[in-house]
Every structure is written in structure tokens, then in C-alpha cells.
Design a protein around this motif. Structure first.
Motif, PDB file in Angstrom:
ATOM      1  N   ARG A  68      18.898  11.474  -7.838  1.00 35.25           N
ATOM      2  CA  ARG A  68      17.789  11.678  -8.777  1.00 35.25           C
ATOM      3  C   ARG A  68      17.387  10.367  -9.452  1.00 35.25           C
ATOM      4  NH1 ARG A  68      16.245  16.857 -10.356  1.00 35.25           N
ATOM      5  NH2 ARG A  68      15.483  15.889 -12.262  1.00 35.25           N
ATOM      6  N   LEU A  69      18.388   9.562  -9.840  1.00 32.01           N
ATOM      7  CA  LEU A  69      18.105   8.277 -10.458  1.00 32.01           C
ATOM      8  C   LEU A  69      17.394   7.339  -9.484  1.00 32.01           C
ATOM      9  CD1 LEU A  69      18.477   6.367 -12.896  1.00 32.01           C
ATOM     10  CD2 LEU A  69      20.637   5.672 -11.857  1.00 32.01           C
ATOM     11  N   GLY A  70      17.871   7.287  -8.255  1.00 33.10           N
ATOM     12  CA  GLY A  70      17.234   6.435  -7.247  1.00 33.10           C
ATOM     13  C   GLY A  70      15.800   6.853  -6.981  1.00 33.10           C
ATOM     14  N   ARG A  71      15.563   8.161  -6.922  1.00 34.68           N
ATOM     15  CA  ARG A  71      14.195   8.649  -6.709  1.00 34.68           C
ATOM     16  C   ARG A  71      13.277   8.195  -7.837  1.00 34.68           C
ATOM     17  NH1 ARG A  71      11.106  13.120  -8.382  1.00 34.68           N
ATOM     18  NH2 ARG A  71       9.559  13.716  -6.832  1.00 34.68           N
ATOM     19  N   GLU A  72      13.738   8.385  -9.066  1.00 38.52           N
ATOM     20  CA  GLU A  72      12.927   7.982 -10.213  1.00 38.52           C
ATOM     21  C   GLU A  72      12.655   6.478 -10.209  1.00 38.52           C
ATOM     22  OE1 GLU A  72      11.392   9.890 -12.494  1.00 38.52           O
ATOM     23  OE2 GLU A  72      12.097  11.608 -11.342  1.00 38.52           O
ATOM     24  N   LEU A  73      13.671   5.683  -9.880  1.00 39.27           N
ATOM     25  CA  LEU A  73      13.483   4.233  -9.878  1.00 39.27           C
ATOM     26  C   LEU A  73      12.480   3.792  -8.821  1.00 39.27           C
ATOM     27  CD1 LEU A  73      17.135   2.989 -10.441  1.00 39.27           C
ATOM     28  CD2 LEU A  73      15.220   2.852 -12.029  1.00 39.27           C
ATOM     29  N   PHE A  74      12.614   4.308  -7.601  1.00 37.57           N
ATOM     30  CA  PHE A  74      11.703   3.899  -6.537  1.00 37.57           C
ATOM     31  C   PHE A  74      10.278   4.383  -6.793  1.00 37.57           C
ATOM     32  CE2 PHE A  74      15.521   3.016  -4.035  1.00 37.57           C
ATOM     33  CZ  PHE A  74      15.151   1.798  -3.494  1.00 37.57           C
ATOM     34  N   LEU A  75      10.127   5.601  -7.306  1.00 38.97           N
ATOM     35  CA  LEU A  75       8.781   6.083  -7.607  1.00 38.97           C
ATOM     36  C   LEU A  75       8.188   5.343  -8.801  1.00 38.97           C
ATOM     37  CD1 LEU A  75       9.076   9.904  -6.943  1.00 38.97           C
ATOM     38  CD2 LEU A  75       8.166   8.113  -5.459  1.00 38.97           C
ATOM     39  N   MET A  76       9.038   4.927  -9.744  1.00 40.85           N
ATOM     40  CA  MET A  76       8.546   4.136 -10.864  1.00 40.85           C
ATOM     41  C   MET A  76       8.029   2.787 -10.374  1.00 40.85           C
ATOM     42  SD  MET A  76      10.422   3.037 -14.454  1.00 40.85           S
ATOM     43  CE  MET A  76      11.971   3.332 -13.724  1.00 40.85           C
ATOM     44  N   LEU A  77       8.744   2.172  -9.439  1.00 41.54           N
ATOM     45  CA  LEU A  77       8.269   0.901  -8.876  1.00 41.54           C
ATOM     46  C   LEU A  77       6.928   1.079  -8.156  1.00 41.54           C
ATOM     47  CD1 LEU A  77      11.560  -0.661  -7.518  1.00 41.54           C
ATOM     48  CD2 LEU A  77      10.181  -1.465  -9.425  1.00 41.54           C
ATOM     49  N   ALA A  78       6.792   2.166  -7.405  1.00 39.86           N
ATOM     50  CA  ALA A  78       5.518   2.435  -6.731  1.00 39.86           C
ATOM     51  C   ALA A  78       4.414   2.685  -7.753  1.00 39.86           C
ATOM     52  CB  ALA A  78       5.652   3.620  -5.784  1.00 39.86           C
ATOM     53  N   ASP A  79       4.731   3.396  -8.835  1.00 38.95           N
ATOM     54  CA  ASP A  79       3.744   3.632  -9.901  1.00 38.95           C
ATOM     55  C   ASP A  79       3.321   2.320 -10.557  1.00 38.95           C
ATOM     56  OD1 ASP A  79       3.802   6.345  -9.452  1.00 38.95           O
ATOM     57  OD2 ASP A  79       5.157   6.773 -11.131  1.00 38.95           O
ATOM     58  N   ILE A  80       4.291   1.429 -10.797  1.00 38.10           N
ATOM     59  CA  ILE A  80       3.970   0.134 -11.401  1.00 38.10           C
ATOM     60  C   ILE A  80       3.051  -0.663 -10.477  1.00 38.10           C
ATOM     61  CG2 ILE A  80       4.952  -2.100 -12.048  1.00 38.10           C
ATOM     62  CD1 ILE A  80       7.379  -0.524 -13.123  1.00 38.10           C
ATOM     63  N   ALA A  81       3.385  -0.688  -9.194  1.00 38.38           N
ATOM     64  CA  ALA A  81       2.556  -1.426  -8.235  1.00 38.38           C
ATOM     65  C   ALA A  81       1.152  -0.831  -8.163  1.00 38.38           C
ATOM     66  CB  ALA A  81       3.210  -1.432  -6.867  1.00 38.38           C
ATOM     67  N   ASP A  82       1.065   0.493  -8.121  1.00 38.39           N
ATOM     68  CA  ASP A  82      -0.252   1.133  -8.085  1.00 38.39           C
ATOM     69  C   ASP A  82      -1.028   0.850  -9.367  1.00 38.39           C
ATOM     70  OD1 ASP A  82      -0.268   2.291  -5.540  1.00 38.39           O
ATOM     71  OD2 ASP A  82       0.833   4.049  -6.234  1.00 38.39           O
ATOM     72  N   GLY A  83      -0.341   0.868 -10.512  1.00 36.44           N
ATOM     73  CA  GLY A  83      -1.006   0.581 -11.787  1.00 36.44           C
ATOM     74  C   GLY A  83      -1.530  -0.837 -11.853  1.00 36.44           C
ATOM     75  N   VAL A  84      -0.749  -1.784 -11.347  1.00 33.37           N
ATOM     76  CA  VAL A  84      -1.203  -3.179 -11.328  1.00 33.37           C
ATOM     77  C   VAL A  84      -2.428  -3.329 -10.439  1.00 33.37           C
ATOM     78  CG1 VAL A  84      -0.572  -5.495 -10.550  1.00 33.37           C
ATOM     79  CG2 VAL A  84       1.016  -4.175 -11.932  1.00 33.37           C
ATOM     80  N   LEU A  85      -2.407  -2.676  -9.284  1.00 38.56           N
ATOM     81  CA  LEU A  85      -3.581  -2.746  -8.398  1.00 38.56           C
ATOM     82  C   LEU A  85      -4.796  -2.082  -9.043  1.00 38.56           C
ATOM     83  CD1 LEU A  85      -1.905  -1.989  -4.951  1.00 38.56           C
ATOM     84  CD2 LEU A  85      -2.813  -4.179  -5.757  1.00 38.56           C
ATOM     85  N   TYR A  86      -4.561  -0.965  -9.736  1.00 37.79           N
ATOM     86  CA  TYR A  86      -5.656  -0.276 -10.420  1.00 37.79           C
ATOM     87  C   TYR A  86      -6.253  -1.171 -11.503  1.00 37.79           C
ATOM     88  CZ  TYR A  86      -7.996   3.314 -13.206  1.00 37.79           C
ATOM     89  OH  TYR A  86      -8.914   4.046 -13.906  1.00 37.79           O
ATOM     90  N   MET A  87      -5.384  -1.832 -12.274  1.00 38.29           N
ATOM     91  CA  MET A  87      -5.878  -2.720 -13.333  1.00 38.29           C
ATOM     92  C   MET A  87      -6.589  -3.931 -12.745  1.00 38.29           C
ATOM     93  SD  MET A  87      -2.753  -2.443 -16.125  1.00 38.29           S
ATOM     94  CE  MET A  87      -2.689  -4.185 -16.222  1.00 38.29           C
ATOM     95  N   ALA A  88      -6.057  -4.483 -11.663  1.00 38.07           N
ATOM     96  CA  ALA A  88      -6.691  -5.643 -11.038  1.00 38.07           C
ATOM     97  C   ALA A  88      -8.062  -5.274 -10.494  1.00 38.07           C
ATOM     98  CB  ALA A  88      -5.808  -6.185  -9.922  1.00 38.07           C
ATOM     99  N   LYS A  89      -8.188  -4.079  -9.961  1.00 40.62           N
ATOM    100  CA  LYS A  89      -9.488  -3.636  -9.459  1.00 40.62           C
ATOM    101  C   LYS A  89     -10.491  -3.531 -10.604  1.00 40.62           C
ATOM    102  CE  LYS A  89     -11.888   0.088  -7.218  1.00 40.62           C
ATOM    103  NZ  LYS A  89     -12.029   1.525  -7.303  1.00 40.62           N
ATOM    104  N   GLY A  90     -10.041  -2.973 -11.729  1.00 36.83           N
ATOM    105  CA  GLY A  90     -10.928  -2.859 -12.886  1.00 36.83           C
ATOM    106  C   GLY A  90     -11.334  -4.209 -13.434  1.00 36.83           C
ATOM    107  N   GLN A  91     -10.437  -5.177 -13.416  1.00 37.78           N
ATOM    108  CA  GLN A  91     -10.762  -6.504 -13.914  1.00 37.78           C
ATOM    109  C   GLN A  91     -11.689  -7.239 -12.951  1.00 37.78           C
ATOM    110  OE1 GLN A  91      -7.092  -8.505 -14.724  1.00 37.78           O
ATOM    111  NE2 GLN A  91      -6.776  -7.413 -16.644  1.00 37.78           N
TER     112      GLN A  91
END
Length: 103
Positions: A68-91
Motif C-alpha cells: 500500500r505504501l509503495g502504491r501511494e508513493l509511485f502514484l504520488m510521483l506520477a501525480d507530481i510529474a503530471d502536475g508539473v506538466l500541467y503547470m508548465a502547459k499553463g505557463q
């Protein structure tokens, strides 16, 4: 729809999310098998069987927690990467046009 749900729906990393979910299922199956083995050891009886059963149940709980911890960590990393791409697109959409540099 909240921001995180929308971000996950439009993820740039669906393959990573699928691989993580695959290994989560494998981990759950492994924890279940260890727990069943603990039940079998408990049914065997005796002091050693009961001790082994308790150790296996603790092991199954640890495997479950790590999965469960590993799942949360890996999905959190994917969320962070997606969020950075989303913010970069907006900028990039809000940047002013490039100045003429032909002089």
C-alpha cells in the motif's frame, strides 16, 4: 470533479499507473498466500506451528503495508510529474509572444 481526479484521468503516465496497479495486485495475492500459509501452520498445532503462524501473519501484514505504501508513493510521483506538466502547459500558454530578433 476535483483537481487530482482530473489530473489522474488525463495522466501522461498511464503505463506507469497500470504497472503499479499490476504489482499491487501481485502484492495483495502474495500477502493473502502468506496469511493462508499462516492458517495452515496454526492448524498444524504445537508450539512451533503456532509461533510460525503468528510470524507469517505479521509478515503478511508487513507485506500488505509495504504494498500500500509503495502504491501511494509511485502514484504520488506520477501525480507530481503530471502536475508539473500541467503547470508548465499553463505557463507556456500565458507567455508573451517572442520579440522580433531579426535585427
Amino acid at each position: 470533479m476535483d483537481f487530482v481526479a482530473e489530473l489522474r484521468q488525463r495522466s501522461h503516465y498511464p503505463y506507469l499507473r497500470g504497472v503499479v496497479n499490476f504489482f499491487v495486485v501481485i502484492g495483495y495475492i502474495a500477502a493473502g498466500l502468506v496469511a493462508v500459509l499462516g492458517v495452515l501452520m496454526a492448524m498444524k498445532g504445537g508450539g512451533n506451528g503456532l509461533t510460525a503462524a503468528v510470524m507469517l501473519w505479521i509478515g503478511a501484514a508487513v507485506v500488505l503495508a509495504l504494498v500500500r505504501l509503495g502504491r501511494e508513493l509511485f502514484l504520488m510521483l506520477a501525480d507530481i510529474a503530471d502536475g508539473v506538466l500541467y503547470m508548465a502547459k499553463g505557463q507556456s500558454e500565458s507567455l508573451p509572444p517572442r520579440a522580433n530578433t531579426d535585427w
